[in-house]
Structures are given as structure tokens and as C-alpha cells.
Design an enzyme around this catalytic site. Structure first.
Site, PDB file in Angstrom:
ATOM      1  N   LYS A 240     -30.761  -2.851  21.138  1.00  0.00           N
ATOM      2  CA  LYS A 240     -32.166  -3.053  20.790  1.00  0.00           C
ATOM      3  C   LYS A 240     -32.500  -4.547  20.826  1.00  0.00           C
ATOM      4  O   LYS A 240     -31.627  -5.403  20.656  1.00  0.00           O
ATOM      5  CB  LYS A 240     -32.437  -2.501  19.382  1.00  0.00           C
ATOM      6  CG  LYS A 240     -32.173  -0.993  19.260  1.00  0.00           C
ATOM      7  CD  LYS A 240     -33.237  -0.183  19.978  1.00  0.00           C
ATOM      8  CE  LYS A 240     -32.995   1.305  19.813  1.00  0.00           C
ATOM      9  NZ  LYS A 240     -32.018   1.849  20.747  1.00  0.00           N
ATOM     10  N   ASP A 241     -33.773  -4.831  21.012  1.00  0.00           N
ATOM     11  CA  ASP A 241     -34.264  -6.204  21.098  1.00  0.00           C
ATOM     12  C   ASP A 241     -33.774  -7.081  19.957  1.00  0.00           C
ATOM     13  O   ASP A 241     -33.603  -6.623  18.826  1.00  0.00           O
ATOM     14  CB  ASP A 241     -35.791  -6.220  21.055  1.00  0.00           C
ATOM     15  CG  ASP A 241     -36.389  -6.272  22.446  1.00  0.00           C
ATOM     16  OD1 ASP A 241     -36.433  -5.231  23.093  1.00  0.00           O
ATOM     17  OD2 ASP A 241     -36.784  -7.370  22.876  1.00  0.00           O
ATOM     18  N   LYS A 242     -33.621  -8.361  20.244  1.00  0.00           N
ATOM     19  CA  LYS A 242     -33.288  -9.316  19.189  1.00  0.00           C
ATOM     20  C   LYS A 242     -34.549  -9.696  18.411  1.00  0.00           C
ATOM     21  O   LYS A 242     -34.584  -9.541  17.193  1.00  0.00           O
ATOM     22  CB  LYS A 242     -32.649 -10.571  19.776  1.00  0.00           C
ATOM     23  CG  LYS A 242     -32.364 -11.620  18.705  1.00  0.00           C
ATOM     24  CD  LYS A 242     -31.649 -12.836  19.262  1.00  0.00           C
ATOM     25  CE  LYS A 242     -31.357 -13.831  18.128  1.00  0.00           C
ATOM     26  NZ  LYS A 242     -30.612 -15.014  18.606  1.00  0.00           N
TER      27      LYS A 242
END
Length: 682
Positions: A240-242
Site C-alpha cells: 500500500k502507498d506510503k
């Protein structure tokens, strides 16, 4: 190939839009809480953090199974079985370990490292042998000293003792230098989890991982370090996105929920909950998709109708299903360039692209890169490169052992990461092909020669094609920003090339059109779009039909390939205009916000973050916007017309492998690059 800036959308092949509707101005990810992602599990359930309660199932450990063997124990028959499985040398080593365990006393019981074993299936058989036959011993897989081969390590379980009665306390967990052994002594004890486990409870603990401003590997690295686990101990469906607030499912092998729950008060920007014991662990791709809640701040347009038309257009018309810029990395060395060097067999060039100085990186890291390039001091670079630069550190460690062997150094990078370079090049070709398809034929209809999912193919004839072939480990890298949408390519039913008969039947629409990710089992379209793949590859000195160097894993011809839809519509699309006055105010609720509101005693406050963009809850001044028609001709959201600012909150679901940033690009008709978004925030 030196670059001074990161990859632009046009260079990545992202050039078309699905509609001609006008866009408007809006800032994406002004705060990381403006980008909320919830994983959608395989059963369609939304993954949310709703509880910190421990599961009702208890993990009962059989103390009799944990006890070490007595001096009188007869293991001759088991040893002979092991001799047949692993040979004389390993059998003698195991016999010595059993004798030391039985002898007890004050002596340490050091682990035994079995002979190198390249056969994963055989290693699994050995692990299972110990689980069934010697329950007081624990096995895991470690690297050989050459950094390539793998060996099985055998040690005394944490609950077994070293004395005759098995009453010792975890002496087997004590680390000791292995002397002349080929075992890498810097490999931490990993735990394949507890050595004993109740048969009534699933062997995997599944939990919901909630994280803020951290990517998945970074968060699991923190948890693993605190529990003494290697990254490969965890399973997850997708990264998942940072720069976001995300919730996803994770599994870990034989770890009690109480151990994990105890970390909540010590974790920064991370929470774990919704614990459950299950029979199987997660692997990449085991998800339906992701649910996004995205807030665009500083929205301005000529009229509110312009915003409404653009938003409604996105919901109805969808967007071109490009791979977003995250797929190609965020630095000035795009990952597809590394992939191209690998496909050409230019090992040294690929190593240099990964190690050389680059624009836009932290000054301290870039200084280390420059010093290494000038002096070639590997020890200096290893001391100063941060742990998250997994690819760089892996290359340097291999070059230290095998100077000048650049191919071996590249193979030292964890497989899932090193293969992402080649996959990135496939994505690069796909994006350009998608743009050509839209530019040449539009998006209103299917044309002869298009590739489509075969609706007339019986289910039993379906085939599964997947370009990501993982091994038995996970990467712990954030070198590539593997966002929440960047999952392995979908497993699909068979495809076909549209002919004139299909057009007469009218059973296919543009929604069915797919384009290939090149590989040995992937078909190319039967029209002019196919040539763009070969043309661009030829310009890069790459053949899509021949292996140029004999190294299979770095050749497209040895990969199966895959397919990807050209067009995607958001699912469950919702939107809302709201006003706010404080840039630090929260305009959307996170899982932790909901828990704090509904279960304040259970929810712990996150510790302060060093980031300036921390989740401090300022008074929420947002209210739904309901503007009258008399305001339509005013500039919406401009500071000189109103002290209030306008925000647009969107919520929608996308299948795995689709990029939410590409949906936002279609809405705003502007670039999604980090550099451009920063100019909007100024």
C-alpha cells in the site's frame, strides 16, 4: 542513462484522456490523511481496523511436546529416516545436536546448519519431518555464506530445556558463533513461529494492519524487528502507498495475538487489530481490490457546474487504465531503465543505474553514492546506506564477496524486487501501446484486431496468466513505490483477437479490450497496435521474441506475460464538496478516528511523528457545500472571494492493479507527478 529529473507522464506513455471534459485545480495528498485506502478482501469484505480485542481461541501449548529428550531417549529409528532424507553428513550433525540437548548441564546448545539445499520442495519435506518427529526442535531457512544458496537451520525450541528433564529455559535460543560453519552468523533467529501449536487453532495469525505515512514493507519491518521475525514471516495481498493512511490484511506464521497486540503502545504510526487465527497465510494478489477515500484540497474552477460535470464524467466514463508513475519509481532513475539494461544483459550498467548518484534524493544518501562511485569503498557504503535501500545493500554485499561479478550481485537482490525492474519495462511498453490504441481508434467501440476477454470461452477452458512469479520470500524494499494499486497482474480467462464476425455479433464493447504485457504466452493485437511494442523495444535494443543473454529470469521470453484492461470505471463512486478554513484540519475519518469516537477506551493515541504532516486533530470546520445558482459565475474556492476553501472528497473502489492516481488525473486533467503537485501546494 543520466537524468536530472524524475520520469514525466509523457515519457511513461501516459498521454490520453477518456473524455474531453474540462478539468479543474485541486491538490492531491496535501496531507497523507487525504489519501485513505482500505483493502477489499477476496470475499468482498472491506478491511478496516475496528477492534484491538484478542481472539476468543486460545493457543494451548503441549508442555510434553516442548520438553527436550531425555538421555535415555532412543532416536535411532528417526535418525535412520533422516539419513535417508538428507544423507550421512546431516544425519551425523543432527545426532550430535540431540546428544548435546540430552546431556544438558550448563553448556550452550548451538544450532546446526544442514548442507546447502537448492530444492525448495525438499526443504519443505525436511521442515515437515522435524515438525512431526522432533517437536522440541525448530527449523528455519537461512542463507549460505555465498549469499545465494539456502540451508536449513535446526535449533532447540524456545520452550525446551537443555537438561535431562527438559527443565531448562530457552537456552537453545542463545546465539553463538558457528566457528568454521558456512552459516552466515549475521542472520537473525527468525522463528518459523512457535515450535508447538494447538491442532485446534489455525497456524497463521491474521490481523489488520493500519499505518500512516509508511509503506507496507517498512511497517512490517518495524513489527518484525520488535518480534524478532524476518520480513518473510509475514504474508500480505498487496503493498500500500506510503503517503497515505491505509488498512490491509496481514498474516504471520505461529505468532500469538497477545504478542502482537502488546506492541500497539510502542508502535509509531502503526496499529494492529482484528486478530484471527486462520489455516493459510496470504500471498501477493489475494485481494479483490481497494476502496479509496481521496480528498482534493484547494479546489478552484470557473463554476461549481464545471466541477460537477467533471466528477460525474469520471463516474460514468471512467479513465484510461494506465500504470501510474509510482510503477516507475519516484527518483531520477526510472525503474524501467534498469529493467531495459537487464533485458539487454548489460549487468554492469544495471548495477550502476541502481548505485550511481541521482537527483532528488536525500543529500546524505547522495553523498554516499558519490563517494562510492569515486572510491569504490564498499564497506563505507554499507555502513552509511540506510536499511531501506535493499537493492543497493544486496548488490554491495555480493560485490564484496565476488568482486566484479555484476550478474551475481543483481541476483543477490530479493527476487520480488529484482523482477519488478523487468515488470516495470513491460508496464512502460503497455502504457505506450494503450495511448496508441486510444489515439488511433478512440474509445467508443471495439475494432477488428483488438484483444478482448473471450466471452464465448467455457469456464473449464479458462487459463491463468500472471507475470509475477514469486519465490518463498518477500522483499523489504521501499526503493520502488509499490502503491496500493500496484499488484501482480490479474489472473484472467482466455483472450481472443476480434474478427469481423465478432463485430457483427456486437457482443464486445470497449470495456472488454485488453492489451498484453509481453511474454511467451501472451498474444499481441491483430492490428497496428502490436507494432508499437516491437518498435519501442527495438529502440531500446531489446527483442521480445529472443533471449539475448541466456539468463532466463531477465528475459521476457521466459516470462508468461499477462493482460490488462485498457479502460476502467470506478466502482461504488461517491463524492462530496466541502468547505474548510484550516489546512491542517481532517476532512475524512480514518479508522483510528472512528475508534476514538466510538471506543475511546480502546483506541490509543498515536505517538507524535517527526513528520510535519502529523495527524493532529484540529477542529474540523468542514461542512457540506450547498451553493446557490447566483454563485455559479464566481471563481469557486478563490481566497479573494471567500475566506473559505473548497475541497472535494471522493470515494470509490478499484480492482487490484488499478491506480487511483490515474482516476484523479482524468478528473483534474493535470499531471499526477510529485513535482507538479508540489507547485500546487505552494
Amino acid at each position: 542513462m543520466a537524468r536530472s529529473t524524475s520520469l514525466s507522464e509523457a515519457e511513461a506513455g501516459i498521454s490520453c484522456f477518456a473524455s474531453s471534459l474540462s478539468g479543474f485545480r485541486g491538490v492531491l495528498k496535501h496531507r497523507y490523511a487525504d489519501f485513505i485506502v482500505h483493502e477489499v478482501a477476496r470475499d468482498g469484505a472491506l478491511v478496516q481496523l475496528t477492534s484491538f480485542d484478542l481472539p476468543t481461541e486460545c493457543v494451548d501449548v503441549n508442555e510434553e511436546d516442548k520438553a527436550a529428550p531425555s538421555a535415555e531417549a532412543d532416536h535411532s529409528q528417526a535418525l535412520e529416516s533422516f539419513r535417508s532424507l538428507c544423507g550421512d553428513a546431516d544425519c551425523n550433525a543432527l545426532k550430535g545436536l540431540l546428544e548435546r540437548v540430552s546431556a544438558g548441564g550448563d553448556s550452550d546448545v548451538s544450532p546446526v546448519i544442514l548442507s546447502p539445499d537448492a530444492d525448495k520442495a525438499h526443504r519443505s519435506e525436511v521442515h515437515n519431518f522435524f515438525k512431526k518427529t522432533f517437536k522440541f526442535l525448530v527449523t528455519d531457512t537461512v542463507e549460505h555464506s555465498d549469499g545465494v544458496q539456502r540451508c536449513i537451520r535446526v535449533r532447540l525450541g524456545s520452550g525446551a530445556g537443555g537438561g535431562r528433564g527438559g527443565g531448562g529455559r530457552g537456552r537453545g535460543r542463545k546465539r553463538k558463533n558457528m566457528g568454521s560453519s558456512d552459516w552466515r552468523d549475521d542472520t537473525p533467529f527468525d522463528s518459523r513461529g512457535s515450535s508447538n501449536w494447538s491442532d485446534n487453532v489455525g497456524k497463521f495469525l491474521r490481523f489488520h494492519l493500519y499505518k500512516e505515512n509508511k509503506d507496507t514493507q517498512e511497517a512490517l519491518g518495524v513489527i518484525g524487528k520488535m518480534l524478532g521475525l524476518q520480513p518473510r514471516s509475514f504474508g500480505f495481498a498487496g503493498t500500500k502507498d506510503k503517503r497515505a493512511v491505509t488498512t490491509q490484511q496481514v498474516t504471520v506464521f505461529k505468532v500469538q495475538a497477545s504478542r502482537l497486540a502488546a506492541l500497539n503502545n510502542r508502535l509509531f504510526g502503526i496499529k494492529v487489530g482484528n486478530f484471527c487465527y486462520v489455516k493459510e497465510g496470504l500471498v501477493l494478489g489475494q485481494l479483490t481490490g481497494n476502496r479509496f477515500t481521496i480528498t482534493l484540497r484547494g479546489v478552484t474552477a470557473e463554476s461549481e457546474d464545471m466541477i460537477k460535470n467533471a466528477v460525474d464524467g469520471l463516474g460514468k466514463n471512467g479513465f484510461i487504465n494506465y500504470y501510474g508513475l509510482q510503477r516507475f519509481g519516484s527518483g531520477s532513475v526510472p525503474t524501467h531503465l534498469v529493467g531495459a539494461a537487464l533485458l539487454r544483459g548489460e549487468w554492469k550498467a544495471a548495477v550502476n543505474l541502481i548505485l550511481d548518484p541521482r537527483e532528488g534524493e536525500r543529500d546524505d544518501i547522495n553523498e554516499v553514492r558519490k563517494r562510492y562511485k569515486e572510491h569504490g569503498d564498499i564497506d563505507m557504503a554499507l555502513r552509511n546506506f540506510p536499511r531501506h535501500l535493499v537493492a543497493e545493500r544486496a548488490i554491495l554485499q555480493c560485490l564484496k564477496k565476488c568482486p566484479g561479478n555484476h550478474l551475481q550481485a543483481l541476483k543477490g537482490i530479493p527476487r520480488t524486487l529484482r523482477m519488478m525492474y523487468v515488470h516495470s519495462y513491460q508496464s512502460y511498453l503497455w502504457n505506450h501501446a494503450a495511448s496508441m490504441r486510444v489515439e488511433k481508434y478512440g474509445i467508443s467501440q471495439v475494432v477488428e484486431g483488438d484483444l478482448v476477454y473471450n466471452k464465448e470461452c467455457p469456464p473449464e477452458e479458462s487459463t491463468s496468466v500472471n507475470i509475477l512469479e514469486t519465490d518463498d520470500g518477500h522483499t523489504n524494499s521501499i526503493e520502488i513505490d509499490l502503491c496500493s494499486e500496484a499488484q501482480p497482474e490479474e489472473s484472467i480467462q482466455s483472450v481472443k483477437i476480434v474478427d469481423s464476425g465478432d463485430l457483427l455479433k456486437g457482443i464486445y464493447t470497449f470495456d472488454d479490450v485488453v492489451l498484453p504485457l509481453p511474454g511467451s504466452q501472451a498474444l499481441f493485437p491483430g492490428n497496428e497496435v502490436a507494432e508499437i511494442y516491437h518498435e519501442m523495444a527495438r529502440k531500446d535494443g531489446i527483442s521480445l521474441t529472443e533471449n539475448a543473454h541466456g539468463v532466463k529470469e531477465f528475459s521476457i521470453t521466459s516470462m508468461k506475460g499477462g493482460y490488462r484492461r485498457v479502460f476502467q470505471r470506478p466502482i461504488g463512486f461517491e463524492w462530496e464538496l466541502m468547505t474548510y478554513t484550516d489546512d491542517s484540519s481532517s476532512l475524512a475519518e480514518t479508522d483510528l478516528d472512528v475508534l476514538s469516537r466510538t471506543k475511546p477506551k480502546e483506541a490509543n493515541e498515536l505517538s507524535n511523528q517527526e513528520s510535519q504532516d502529523k495527524l493532529e486533530k484540529a477542529p474540523d470546520t468542514s461542512v457540506p457545500t450547498n451553493r446557490s445558482s447566483s454563485q455559479e459565475n464566481k471563481l469557486i474556492g478563490c481566497p479573494d472571494t471567500s475566506p473559505e476553501k473548497l475541497a472535494l472528497k471522493l470515494a470509490f473502489t478499484l480492482p487490484a492493479s488499478c491506480y487511483a492516481t490515474m482516476a484523479i488525473r482524468e478528473l483534474l486533467k493535470t499531471s499526477t507527478s510529485v513535482a507538479y503537485q508540489k507547485t500546487l501546494s505552494c
